[in-house]
Design an enzyme around this catalytic site. Structure first.
Site, PDB file in Angstrom:
ATOM      1  CG  ASP A 227      -2.167   0.947   0.894  1.00 30.63           C
ATOM      2  OD1 ASP A 227      -2.068   1.788  -0.027  1.00 30.63           O
ATOM      3  OD2 ASP A 227      -3.187   0.838   1.593  1.00 30.63           O
ATOM      4  CD1 TRP A 228       0.685   5.589  -3.728  1.00 35.83           C
ATOM      5  CD2 TRP A 228       0.286   3.390  -3.776  1.00 35.83           C
ATOM      6  NE1 TRP A 228       0.705   5.175  -5.046  1.00 35.83           N
ATOM      7  CE2 TRP A 228       0.479   3.834  -5.105  1.00 35.83           C
ATOM      8  CE3 TRP A 228       0.062   2.020  -3.570  1.00 35.83           C
ATOM      9  CZ2 TRP A 228       0.417   2.984  -6.211  1.00 35.83           C
ATOM     10  CZ3 TRP A 228      -0.005   1.181  -4.678  1.00 35.83           C
ATOM     11  CH2 TRP A 228       0.172   1.662  -5.964  1.00 35.83           C
TER      12      TRP A 228
END
Ligand code: BGC
Length: 739
Positions: A227-228
């Site tokens: 995830d970012w």
């Protein structure tokens, strides 16, 4: 596209560069050897590709905003979900997007999660089946999906740090089950790890989650992407099995990986492996077409999908559908400024936006007036003058979003007061709801008609009008329970946790599993949804099938006057189970179209793997032997046929040991009779209360739970002549296979 170079053609530095992004939405290109950069972008219910040069996530290319998962899931129709997925895939391809960041299949553990609008259900089988359909649809257009957020990202509060502390059974049976299903059935090109920790370990650095479970157990062969911003320790993530850290590049991260390889704490082979997987992803993505998108057709699909997502919760006296010549007072600002998607990274810039007011006017032949419902406003007078009042209620956008959770489940007090005034002025009041997470419905029994519209995407207005006038016969059903009170919800006492930990204290009892086990009243149960027609369930049967699962057959008839669809659900339970279980668990479902008067014989399959529970003694899935109840149902609380089937269990071959209890040994076919005989001769008085035990004790039951080794101590102290070697011989003989 010509094949890309192998990792062996690249320098170590080049390989390392492939394991993180080039900016927010791209992978690194390596021009020296012709490796292009590919685009990954959100997701999940449309394409959110940031416009070139844009500086905020709000500034993205227009794309069709389909109904978010909270709504689309209520169709319970994998074929429809796959069609939406294919349309999103086609739009992604047309925008040169290689990977679409979705679907999200996290379980709705609490209605307070700010992001439940992005998820399908509180049930793992429903989430898994619909998630697999979405992945297959997206990937059918040569675009990769990114299954997210892996795993146990069930709240937004402290999502980047919190540890979801979950026992093995709920972790496996509730929170990982849907991911396993999607990985096995649809082979997503990528899986996105979440931000949070599970049982103390960040998912982005968890070799058990990313390698042992995901790859070795489930056979995942794609790219694990972070995830970012979740992969902030790149070497540790690489070691754990993460391939692509997004966004990037992080020069310090690259340097740390090179240093770790140099120091021998990170095998160069692991870098090759990750870079190789990213290369394969780039190669796969090269196969996609880029046909222009028919925006009208996609808007029509968005309208169809939204119509199939609206749940008719209540329809007393058949107030709905409305005749076109009905005079209508449309009340509430959502009729002209719809809430149709949630906030955060999934927010699509729609190609167009329908409003309910316009679409109601387009279908109506009678008078339609509109009133926002502001204080002093003439909404109440208009309601009393019209045949029917249609009141739009819902949550303001800022009440629910990615990044934070909700404070409660109540609708704004002003809206409730408005509704009270309107329904007193005109009892023929229809309520249309717009909300991403469930809301309390204290007025549910006071209004004759109630539509749960969730967040319906850009064609929301048309879909609501279609259902109001019966152009579409509603067929959606709830994939989550609507509780009476927040205090009744399963995670109420264990949310959002404290000091970095949230304990999943409700264990297996998530959603309807909880309400059923506690026999709690709910506003509307899981699986509930009405139609403008009626369905009769005829004869049902269930039998073990060739694969060891259960084949269920039932005939369903449309007994009303209009065509419709019925979502038939199958729930299982186990009588006298030796392990903790919910009374019923949804294991199969189907959405069946039926013309008026039509009967269909429906066959549903409960897969054997879905019958299994996670057994902590063997760290594996086990089907318990026993009599299974099979409920064929129109909702979790509307069971139409109840059957039972004897299922053969898995032999887990647990050896008897000296710490096995007397009860366990007595239950063994070989050791049992021998022990019974030994006990009878060593302790002739064991069955009586004389001497050893106080009055009123069931000695046999008490002995049952005593480990055999301890029983020997007690027996010897009581003067019995027990030879421990004889017991060992007996236990060993029990575990030897018969000649
Ligand atoms: C979200 C993901 C999203 C990513 C990229 C993260 O904050 O949790 O769902 O795909 O950002 O926008």
């Amino acid at each position: 596209m010509t094949p890309l170079p192998a990792p062996t053609d690249l320098t170590l530095e080049e390989k390392v560069s492939l394991t993180s992004g080039a900016g927010f939405w791209r992978t690194e290109a390596i021009e020296r050897v012709g490796i292009p950069s590919i685009v990954l972008t959100d997701g999940p219910h449309g394409v959110r590709k940031q416009r070139a040069g844009a500086d905020g996530i709000g500034d993205s290319e227009p794309a069709t905003c389909f109904p978010p998962a909270v709504a689309l899931g209520c169709s319970w129709d994998p074929a429809l979900v796959a069609r939406v997925g294919a349309a999103i895939g086609a739009e992604a391809a047309a925008q040169d997007v290689a990977v679409l960041l979705g679907p999200g299949i996290n379980i709705k553990r609490t209605p307070l999660c700010g992001r439940t609008f992005e998820y399908f259900s509180e049930d793992p089988v429903v989430s898994g089946v619909l998630g697999a359909a979405m992945v297959s649809g997206i990937q059918s257009r040569g675009v990769g999906a990114s299954l997210k957020h892996f795993a146990a990202n069930n709240q937004e509060t402290d999502r980047m740090r919190v540890s979801a502390d979950i026992d093995a059974r709920p972790l496996r049976e509730i929170y990982l089950r849907a991911f396993a299903h999607v990985v096995r059935e649809a082979q997503p090109w990528t899986v996105m790890c979440s931000y949070n920790r599970i049982n103390g370990v960040y998912t982005a650095r968890d070799p058990w989650l990313l390698t042992t479970v995901l790859r070795e157990e489930w056979g995942f062969d794609g790219v694990v992407v972070s995830d970012w911003g979740a992969a902030d320790d790149r070497p540790a993530s690489l070691v754990a099995g993460l391939d692509l850290a997004m966004p990037g590049p992080t020069r310090a991260g690259d340097a740390a990986i090179l240093a770790a390889v140099e120091a021998g704490t990170l095998a160069a082979q692991r870098v090759d492996e990750a870079a190789g997987r990213v290369l394969r992803l780039i190669e796969r993505a090269g196969g996609r077409g880029a046909d222009p998108v028919d925006q009208d057709a996609h808007h029509a699909l968005a309208r169809e999908a939204a119509g199939r997502s609206i749940v008719l919760l209540r329809n007393d006296g058949d107030l709905l559908p409305l005749r076109p010549d009905t005079s209508i007072a449309v009340i509430g600002a959502f009729a002209v400024e719809p809430r149709y998607q949630g906030g955060g990274s999934s927010k699509i810039n729609p190609t167009r936006l329908d409003t309910a007011l316009d679409e109601i006017r387009a279908l109506a032949t009678g008078t339609v007036t509109y009133h926002p419902g502001d204080p002093l406003d003439d909404a109440v007078a208009a309601a009393s003058a019209a045949d029917v009042a249609v009141v739009f209620l819902g949550l303001p956008a800022a009440a629910e979003s990615e990044g934070y959770d909700r404070d409660g489940i109540d609708l704004p007090a002003a809206q409730l007061a408005l509704l009270d005034a309107v329904r007193l002025a005109n009892p023929r009041t229809v309520v249309v709801l717009s909300n991403g997470g469930v809301v309390a419905l204290p007025f549910a029994e006071d209004v004759p008609a109630l539509l749960e519209g969730w967040l319906l995407g850009q064609a929301c207005g048309g879909a609501v009008a279609d259902v109001l006038f019966g152009v579409v016969n509603p067929s959606a059903k709830l994939t989550e329970t609507i509780p009476r009170r927040l205090q009744d919800t399963p995670a109420y006492l264990d949310f959002p946790g404290e000091h970095g930990h949230v304990r999943y204290g409700e264990g297996l009892f998530v959603g309807y599993r909880w309400y059923d086990a506690r026999d709690l009243d709910v506003a509307f149960p899981f699986g509930h949804g009405l139609s403008y027609t009626t369905f009769h369930y005829g004869d049902a049967s269930a039998a073990v099938d060739d694969a060891g699962g259960i084949a269920v057959e039932v005939s369903v008839t449309n007994t009303g006057a209009v065509a419709g669809r019925e979502v038939v659900q199958v729930y299982t339970g186990v009588r006298d189970s030796a392990v903790t279980r919910a009374p019923r668990e949804c294991k199969a479902f189907v959405s069946v179209p039926l013309e008026p008067g039509e009967t269909r014989e429906i066959r549903l399959t409960v897969r054997r793997e879905d019958l299994a529970y996670w057994d902590i003694r063997v760290d594996g899935w086990v089907v318990e032997a026993g009599t299974y109840t099979i409920e064929v149902a129109a909702s979790s609380r509307d069971v139409r046929a109840s059957l039972s089937v004897d299922v053969a269990g898995d032999d887990i071959g647990l050896p008897l040991t000296r710490m096995s209890s007397i009860g366990e040994v007595l239950a063994h076919p070989v050791a049992g009779p021998a022990l019974a005989e030994a006990m009878a001769s060593a302790m002739p008085d064991a069955g009586s209360t004389a001497g050893m035990m106080p009055e009123g004790v069931d000695v046999a039951r008490m002995l049952d739970g005593i480990p055999i080794q301890r029983a020997i101590v007690f027996a010897a102290a009581g003067g019995a002549d027990v030879d421990p070697a004889m017991i060992d011989a007996l236990l060993e003989a029990a575990d030897r296979p018969a000649d």
